[in-house]
Scaffold this active site. Structure first.
Site, PDB file in Angstrom:
ATOM      1  N   HIS A 254      33.448  40.936  53.901  1.00  0.00           N
ATOM      2  CA  HIS A 254      34.390  41.757  54.735  1.00  0.00           C
ATOM      3  C   HIS A 254      34.024  42.014  56.144  1.00  0.00           C
ATOM      4  CE1 HIS A 254      36.787  44.278  51.339  1.00  0.00           C
ATOM      5  NE2 HIS A 254      36.636  43.006  50.987  1.00  0.00           N
TER       6      HIS A 254
ATOM      7  N   HIS B 237      34.630  36.002  43.472  1.00  0.00           N
ATOM      8  CA  HIS B 237      35.073  37.246  42.055  1.00  0.00           C
ATOM      9  C   HIS B 237      34.419  36.542  40.965  1.00  0.00           C
ATOM     10  CE1 HIS B 237      39.192  38.685  43.958  1.00  0.00           C
ATOM     11  NE2 HIS B 237      37.866  38.726  44.638  1.00  0.00           N
TER      12      HIS B 237
END
EC number: 1.11.1.21
Length: 736
Positions: A97, A265
């Site tokens: 992020h 993920h």
């Protein structure tokens, strides 16, 4: 009223003190914002003007830092327990992020400044609970201090997290310097509501689903796409379109996108254990006693198994802290049913799950859960382009591992610019096309005598001051301080797409390049040793010679600095599609605008000046000087407030500020203005919004007045030469 409620000076009821009250921006919301040119000043930086981060980083024991990070991964703290006893997934999300705000449209965002520590990013909805990740890192940052920036540490923590869970990374480069105040130049969107959907006022979308440039994220406050689907609609096919658009705007192709999503993920879980209404305010809105932390939750213990972050709940695969093929295996093995998380978010659970694929709870070993997928995850299975890529990775684990490692390196290093800026022992040796590689210097450089001789040959070649200055400016001014791309080094102006950009006047450009290439060829052929001059150097040298000639025409003896050492890139080292985003749609320095835009021309000028790392005085003196040097697009006379040709005088400012001239909009073009003699009405000058703003805007007029004074000529020449040299040298990281 208590005395405590009164001002200690006036005795009146207290009001906001210095900096408070109704602002200029409140009174005049359309006022030109010059503040973006004066960010990150020495007054906000506690390190001092002599601090050299690169030198400090070179003293860092990187191996020791990494060992401390590896230890931290499994050192679970009671105040914020690690899922599965491992902080790795949290640090991957933090690094992702930090880097994921990058968008290639304007090069802004990214991991390069450590801005996740500051507003607005420290309080974005998509960054919920990353404040805990940074606080977990504080003891390591505290230990190594100035030798590693927060920006570098966050990326390094992500790398170490991946390595600690079983995947070797592609490499790591340090060199990111922290900022010390929020970045005001980054346009995050116009919405006035966090996570506003596309049907809300001031949406970033128009048409069917056309995303506003240069934005990449689909909603205000998200880093990428909405994991629940477009506007929360759980449609994997539609989500795939959003994923493709967003990742493309972050400079990722389809294969890199699949690798990043599937690889990222592979680790960790999502958090949506309960009602999101029980989560407190973000860090910037949290009470003082929270000490910079936010999102305090009253759901259960508010941490561990009771954590609420995205609102989606669960893990993607059975072993969330190990690099393996579990994500892709589970994705394609099972059918998926749409459910609501405990927080009310749309998500998908695998049907009829084999026991071997059940996921042990992150904090209770006696519980197991079905694997989860988001709507965005399912786009890898149902999107017709992503699906075959994902299946290929599933069948080729080594290819998948390499693809993820490379894509992760690109994600976390994309905004650093060329390899010349990379620091540390883990810098990969391989040149990558997205780094805009330039060959290393492999010959003796020209000396002062050569420079003087070459300048004389250039000036005798028949090329005008205007041609020389315009070509050098066109080459150098592609630089963007946002992601350190562009600039004169490499001489990519001779390749597509730059040679064909309208702003560069292709036919005229070719004449100049051919003449300079002839001078280069003659010089290099005449050397008995290994001395050479590159075309990249010669283009800049020609501009410098032009400036010096124009200064001489004005009666000034100006020596324009020049440092050889630029090299010429090869065409195969130039990704044309990647460079297309550097094309100026407007360049106020050349009085060029490709089309009519909703944004005012003077705002586009300031935006471009900020990308060139210019201050307001530097922007002002460059515009005034370039007008005098004939650098306007198409030889336009707009803003050429002089009767002299190719003469570096302060006439632009003198005549702009002349009260004997009255201005009015042109009848033919509302963005062009006519300046007439106040007494006779005779037309004297024409100018654009970019020209007149230096007389209209009070702050810019104050600067223009300095150069318009009778004693302003000498300072004007000095300041123009300094600003010119700065632009010509913006990409010379080898000189730092």
């Amino acid at each position: 009223m208590s005395e405590n409620g009164k001002c200690p000076v006036t005795g009146k009821t207290s009001k906001p003190v210095a900096g408070g009250g109704t602002s200029n921006q409140d009174w005049w919301p359309n006022q030109l914002n010059l503040n973006i040119l004066h960010q990150q000043s020495s007054k906000s930086n506690p390190m001092g003007g002599d601090f050299n981060y690169a030198e400090e980083f070179k003293k860092l024991d990187l191996k020791a830092v990494k060992e401390d990070l590896y230890t931290l991964m499994t050192d679970s703290q009671e105040w914020w327990p690690a899922d599965y006893g491992h902080y790795g997934p949290l640090f991957i999300r933090m690094a992702w992020h930090s880097a994921g705000t990058y968008r290639m449209g304007d090069g802004r965002g990214g991991a390069g400044s450590g801005s996740q520590r500051l507003a607005p990013l420290n309080s974005w909805p998509d960054n919920v609970n990353l404040d805990k990740a940074r606080r977990l890192l504080w003891p390591i940052k505290q230990k190594y201090g100035k030798r590693i920036s927060w920006a570098d540490l966050m990326v390094l923590a992500g790398n170490c997290a991946i390595e600690s869970m079983g995947l070797p990374t592609f490499g790591f480069a340090g060199g990111r310097e922290d900022v010390w105040e929020p970045e005001q130049d980054v346009y995050w969107g116009s919405e006035e509501e966090w996570l506003a959907t596309s049907d809300k006022p001031k949406s970033r979308y128009s048409g069917e689903r056309d995303l506003e440039n240069p934005l990449a994220a689909v909603q205000m406050g998200l880093i990428y796409v909405n994991p629940e689907g477009p506007d929360g609609n759980p449609d994997p096919i539609a989500s795939g379109k959003d994923v493709r658009e967003t990742f493309a705007r972050m400079a990722m192709n389809d294969e890199e996108t699949v690798a990043l999503v599937a690889g990222g993920h592979t680790f960790g879980k999502c958090h949506g254990a309960g009602d999101a209404a029980l989560v407190g305010p973000e860090p910037e809105a949290a009470p003082l006693e929270e000490m910079g932390l936010g999102w305090k939750s009253s759901h259960g213990r508010g941490k561990g198994g009771d954590t609420i972050s995205s609102g989606i709940e669960g893990a993607w695969k059975p072993r969330p802290t190990t690099w393996d093929m579990g994500y892709l295996k589970v994705l394609f093995k099972y059918d998926w049913e749409l459910v609501k998380s405990p927080a009310g978010a749309n998500q998908w659970l695998a049907k009829d799950v084999d026991d071997e694929d059940m996921v042990v709870d992150a904090h209770d070993p006696d519980k197991k859960h079905r694997p989860m997928m988001t709507t965005a995850d399912l786009s890898l299975k149902f999107d017709p382009i992503y699906e075959p890529i994902a299946r290929r990775y599933l069948e080729n684990p080594e290819e998948f591992a390499d693809a993820f490692a490379r894509a992760w390196f690109k994600l976390t290093h994309r905004d650093m610019g060329p390899r010349a800026r990379y620091l540390g022992p883990e810098v990969p040796e391989e040149d990558l096309i997205w780094q805009d590689p330039i060959p290393a210097v492999d010959h003796e450089l020209i000396d002062d005598k050569d420079i003087a001789d070459l300048k004389a040959k250039i000036l005798a070649s028949g090329l005008s001051v205007s041609q020389l200055v315009t070509t050098a400016w066109a080459s150098a001014s592609t630089f963007r301080g946002s992601d350190n791309r562009g600039g004169a080094n490499g001489a990519r102006i001779r390749f597509a797409p730059q040679k064909d950009w309208a702003v560069n006047q292709p036919a005229e450009l070719q004449k100049v390049l051919q003449a300079l290439e002839g001078i280069q060829k003659d010089f290099n052929a005449g050397q008995s040793g290994g001395k050479k001059v590159s075309l990249a150097d010669l283009i800049v040298l020609g501009g410098c010679a032009g400036v010096e000639k124009a200064a001489q025409n004005a009666g000034a003896d100006a020596a324009v600095p020049f440092a050889p050492g630029r090299m010429d890139a090869l065409e195969e080292q130039t990704d044309g599609d990647s460079f297309s985003v550097l094309e100026p749609k407007a360049d106020g320095f050349r009085n060029f605008q490709k089309a009519k835009f909703a944004v005012k021309a003077e705002e586009l000028l300031v935006d471009r000046a900020q990308l060139l790392t210019l201050t307001a005085p530097e922007m002002t003196v460059l515009v005034g000087g370039l007008r005098m040097l004939g650098a306007n697009y198409g030889n336009s006379k707009h803003g050429v407030f002089t009767d002299k040709s190719e003469t570096l005088t302060n006439d632009f400012f003198v005549n702009l500020l002349d009260m004997g001239t009255v201005w009015k909009p042109s009848a033919n073009d509302e963005d062009v203005f006519e300046g007439s003699d106040r007494k006779t009405g005779a037309l004297k000058w024409t100018g654009t919004r970019v020209d007149l703003v230096f007389g209209s805007n009070s702050q810019l007029r104050a600067i223009a007045e300095v150069y318009g004074c009778e004693d302003g000529q000498e300072k004007f020449v000095q300041d123009f030469v300094a600003a010119w040299d700065k632009v010509m040298s913006l990409d010379r990281f080898d000189l730092a």
